[in-house]
Structures are given as C-alpha cells and as structure tokens.
Scaffold this motif. Structure first.
Motif, PDB file in Angstrom:
ATOM      1  N   ASP A  21     -15.455   2.319  32.120  1.00  0.00           N
ATOM      2  CA  ASP A  21     -16.028   1.049  31.671  1.00  0.00           C
ATOM      3  C   ASP A  21     -15.294   0.473  30.458  1.00  0.00           C
ATOM      4  O   ASP A  21     -15.382  -0.720  30.186  1.00  0.00           O
ATOM      5  N   THR A  77     -12.769  -2.199  31.720  1.00  0.00           N
ATOM      6  CA  THR A  77     -13.203  -3.369  32.467  1.00  0.00           C
ATOM      7  C   THR A  77     -13.228  -4.607  31.567  1.00  0.00           C
ATOM      8  O   THR A  77     -13.412  -4.509  30.355  1.00  0.00           O
ATOM      9  N   ASP A 100     -13.762  -9.312  31.897  1.00  0.00           N
ATOM     10  CA  ASP A 100     -14.445 -10.351  32.673  1.00  0.00           C
ATOM     11  C   ASP A 100     -13.806 -10.540  34.045  1.00  0.00           C
ATOM     12  O   ASP A 100     -14.460 -10.993  34.988  1.00  0.00           O
ATOM     13  N   GLU A 157     -12.932  -5.491  37.242  1.00  0.00           N
ATOM     14  CA  GLU A 157     -14.180  -4.761  37.377  1.00  0.00           C
ATOM     15  C   GLU A 157     -13.924  -3.260  37.486  1.00  0.00           C
ATOM     16  O   GLU A 157     -12.785  -2.801  37.507  1.00  0.00           O
ATOM     17  N   ASP A 206     -11.582  -2.017  40.186  1.00  0.00           N
ATOM     18  CA  ASP A 206     -10.180  -2.258  39.833  1.00  0.00           C
ATOM     19  C   ASP A 206      -9.670  -1.139  38.931  1.00  0.00           C
ATOM     20  O   ASP A 206      -8.537  -0.658  39.089  1.00  0.00           O
ATOM     21  N   ALA A 224     -21.074   1.792  37.093  1.00  0.00           N
ATOM     22  CA  ALA A 224     -20.923   0.987  38.305  1.00  0.00           C
ATOM     23  C   ALA A 224     -21.313   1.791  39.541  1.00  0.00           C
ATOM     24  O   ALA A 224     -21.550   3.006  39.481  1.00  0.00           O
TER      25      ALA A 224
END
Length: 505
Positions: A113, A116, A118, A121, A124, A163
């Motif tokens: 995280d 990550t 905007d 994500e 990715d 996620a």
C-alpha cells in the motif's frame, strides 16, 4: 518461490526485510504512524534531515526498533507520487531486487500500500513488485570453478495490503510469469555457443512443448532438403552442427486453426560472418545472435502459462554461420522455400536468409499475420541507439495494435519507413529474384525489407533487436548481458488480441 498476501499490521512483518516505498511526503501514507513507531517516532525527522531519502530509487537500509517482528527495513524512494508510473514502479522494484540480492535476503515482506497512488492501485503494485524483483535479481549461472557463492533466489515474497486478496494474487502471478519467461530468454542468450547449438535449442522447445502441451515439430537437415529450404541450408553449409527448424503450435483459439498469429525468431547460435568474415572484435558476443529466437521462446512460455484464447504458431530457424570449404560464399545463388531465388552478396547477411524460409514455413502452416524478431543489423544501432527496437511493417492497423502492447510493457519500439524504392533495390540482381545486401546505407531497412519480401501481403511486423537484446552494463531492469527484450511485448500483444475476440470473457 512462494507469494503470499497478508492484511496485517506493518509491525507484524516477520520476514528478513520489510520493503517500504517512500513518496515525497511520506507522512500522508495511510499507516504512517505505525511505520513511524518502528523507529521511535523519529522517521519523519530523518526524512526531513536527508538521512532517509525519498528521491526516486534512492535506497536506505535501517534496522527496526526492538520489540517488533520487523528485523530491518529497506526504504526505496518514489519521488513525487503524481509522477509515478507503472514503468517507473517496475524499475523501482527491480532496484529493490538488486539490493535484496546483495543482502542475500530471500524472504521479503513488501508494504504494497505504500506504493499505491491515485493512478496506481494495489494490483499494479503486486504485478510490478513480483516482476521487478525477479528481473532485478536475475543472475546467469556462469562456469567459474572458483566461486563459492550459491545461486540467489527469493524463497518467499509477502505483500502486505488491505486490497482484495484474489486480485493481488492474480496480478502477482502474472508478474511472476512474465519475469521468469524473460529470465529464461536471458539465460538462452547468455549461454555459450558451444553449449547452445541448434540441436540444444530444439531440446529447449521440447521442454516447453511437454510443459505446456504445445504441438511440436522439429525439422532436421534431411527434412529441410526434401522441402527445399535452400536459404537456411545455405547458411548451414559451413557448419558441422545440424540445423533445426523448430515449430511450436499453441491452439488457444478456435478449433479450426484459423486467425493464427505467427511469431518467427532468428536463431543463429553463432555468427562468424562466413566468408564475409567479421573482424575479431566484431565476432565477440555473437553467441547472442539468437536473441530473436529467445524472445519468441520467452513469449511462448508466457502464453503457455497464461493460456490466452488465441491460436499462435512459433517458428525458429536455427543454425550457426561458419567458415569451411563447403560454406556458402558471395556470388552464390540459392533457392528459398518460397521458390524465390537469392543472389548472395554478403554471407554476413545470413539472418534474413534463415528468416526467409522460416516466414514462408509459418505462412504455409497457417499463420494469418506475422511478427519476426531478430538481432539483424548493426544499422539499427546506428539509426536508433541501443535502447530502441527498430520496426518495419506492411500493415498500419496491425502495427498500431502491436504498439499498444509495446507501450504497456515499456519496451520502446520505433518504426522506420520501407518504400517502393527500397523494395526495388532488394529486387535488383542480374541473376536472381532478390539480392541479400543492397548496401550499407539504410542497412536496417534493407535487412528487414528483405524478410518482408517473403511475408508478401500477409500483415507483417519486423522487429530488429540488435541494439536492445543485450546491455553492456547493468540497467534499470537487470544486470549486464542479455535483456530478454520483446518476450513481454509479444506475449502481451497476444493477450490483448485474445481479449478483443468476440467470445472473450
């Protein structure tokens, strides 16, 4: 390698190293307080004072505070979050992979995280993390007898994220598949030519066919003579090694074997130049003249793992180009599989000859469109440098579709023109239909354009990877040596075509 997904607190990361991405303003990270607590609340001060850098790809290694499961932390700078792209993220993780390999850290947690943004994500990050770490930590097993170092590989990579676990697992798996295929292609190119002969290359194809249930066809010298493959046989004449035409078929699309994409690779296992002999310095490194074949093998490995709904045929023409009393020579006239005759003006322009027969065979085997890949000319390096793959095409729409895949993988491709005047010069000969070397000017165009004469009206793309197939120094995604270039782009292109099919899910 084991990949796990964990939704847990950062301080519970118990593997050898915790990898954390630090953007320009790390205090905005969602779980910043937990991270800061690992360092007694002093981390932000260290960032402000420059002891821990947020500059892009800057690496800082620190031991964590006692009383937590975390042993040590590797920070890697991300720079301004708004400028972070998926390609830069891949390079960031490749840099992390190099660092971790140097520390022999085989078990790694990644705070996914923290990478990550905007626009990028968690999936990715998962894709880039696994792919980048494996690409960056690649090493070729050399033949030194004095080294006591054991080969490095990651045993476990844990992604810590809030996620969706299934999405992260799927993305991480695709990243692993891409990286392992590229590394396999790298190893083929790095292998010495006395070890990787055409016969050994065929054995590699046999292993792929067995692993992925491909249909395999391997033609030896006798079969080539029966079919009239005069171009590849001419190149092989000076060799004591048998040539091979290697064919892999993947039936992932419709059952009647139509709408087939043909991938054709140049597999010259060593190139002396023949009687148009290379200078001694130019001959060193010619073990890599089968980089096109390696790229196609790498792409087929990805296709075999991910099983896209598309029919694909891969054709590899493999031999070495040697000098002997039987070797072909300038002024020879040879007859290709297509029936076209060729005046040989340069025996060092042999790659286009073997590709001529391979492209013809791919068409005869049902290919409806073609992409050939080859370390074909020094001219592409003169024109574009060593960081760009040169391309030619006879079909605008086909090429534009391919370029979308190239942009997705970040493997830079630049198209050069192929004019009617260029074709006229290729067809200029007093004794044959074509000549194999019209001149040094426009070298890359004439090399690829020659192959295009055998593609005919079939939608076709030529990729000259002479500059991009190998790196003379460590680079963003790996060490010095073979790069495995185009494996990812070719496979991504096939995947994109499969997704465009009307019945694709």
């Amino acid at each position: 390698m084991k990949t796990t997904i964990a939704n847990k607190e950062i301080e519970q990361a118990a593997l050898d190293v915790l990898v954390v991405g630090l953007p320009e303003h790390p205090e905005n990270l969602e779980r910043w307080d937990s991270l800061n607590d690992l360092f007694g609340g002093r981390l932000l001060d260290w960032v402000k004072e420059g002891d821990v850098s947020t500059d892009l790809k800057a690496v800082t290694k620190l031991p964590a505070a006692s009383g937590t499961a975390v042993k040590r932390v590797l920070f890697i700078g991300l720079g301004p979050a708004k400028k972070l792209t998926d390609q830069i993220l891949l390079e960031v993780f490749a840099k992390a992979g190099k660092e971790l390999k140097g520390r022999k850290a085989e078990n790694v947690s990644i705070w996914a995280d923290s990478f990550t943004t905007d626009t990028l994500e968690a999936d990715d990050t998962a894709f880039a993390a696994i792919q980048g770490m494996l690409l960056g930590s690649y090493q070729f097993d050399d033949y030194k007898t004095t080294s006591n170092e054991k080969d490095f590989c990651f045993a476990e990579i844990e992604l810590i994220s809030t996620a969706d676990e299934d999405e992260l697992k799927a993305a991480a798996e695709v990243g692993r598949v891409h990286a392992e295929a590229v590394n396999s292609a790298r190893t083929l190119v790095n292998t010495p030519p006395n070890i990787l002969t055409a016969v050994k290359m065929a054995e590699h194809a046999e292993q792929l066919a067995e692993r992925y249930d491909f249909e395999l066809e391997v033609l030896g010298k006798e079969e080539m003579e029966e079919l009239g493959m005069g171009a590849i046989l001419a190149v092989n004449k000076g060799s004591v090694e048998e040539p091979r035409l290697i064919v892999l078929k993947y039936a992932g699309g419709n059952e009647d074997w139509t709408d087939v994409v043909g991938l054709v690779g140049k597999g010259i296992t060593y190139d002396t130049g023949g009687y148009s002999l290379k200078p001694k310095d130019g001959m060193v490194g010619m073990k890599g003249d089968m980089g096109g074949a390696a790229a196609v093998f790498g792409a087929m490995q990805i296709i075999g793992e991910l099983r896209p709904k598309k029919n694909v045929i891969a054709v590899i023409a493999s031999t070495d180009n040697m000098v002997s009393g039987d070797a072909f020579k300038p002024d020879d006239v040879i007859t290709s599989l297509s029936g076209k005759t060729i005046e040989v003006l340069n025996t060092d322009a042999e790659g286009r000859l073997v590709l001529a027969d391979a492209v013809t065979y791919a068409k005869q085997s049902g290919a409806d469109c073609l992409i050939d890949v080859a370390t074909l000319t020094g001219g592409v390096i003169v024109a574009l440098g060593k960081d760009k793959t040169g391309a030619l095409t006879n079909d605008e729409a086909f090429f534009e579709s391919f370029m979308e895949a190239s942009l997705e993988t970040g493997e830079f491709v630049w198209r050069l023109p192929l004019t009617e005047n260029d074709k006229k010069r290729l067809r200029t000969s007093d004794v044959a239909d074509l000549n194999n070397s019209p001149g040094r000017d426009g070298h890359m165009i004439f090399g690829g354009g020659f192959v295009g004469e055998f593609a005919g009206d079939t939608p076709w793309i030529h990729l000259d990877i002479a500059g991009t197939s190998e790196a003379g120094a460590p680079h963003n995604l790996g060490p010095k040596g073979a790069t495995g270039v185009m494996s990812r782009t070719l496979a991504t292109f096939i995947e994109r075509l499969a997704e465009e099919e009307p019945d694709a899910e």
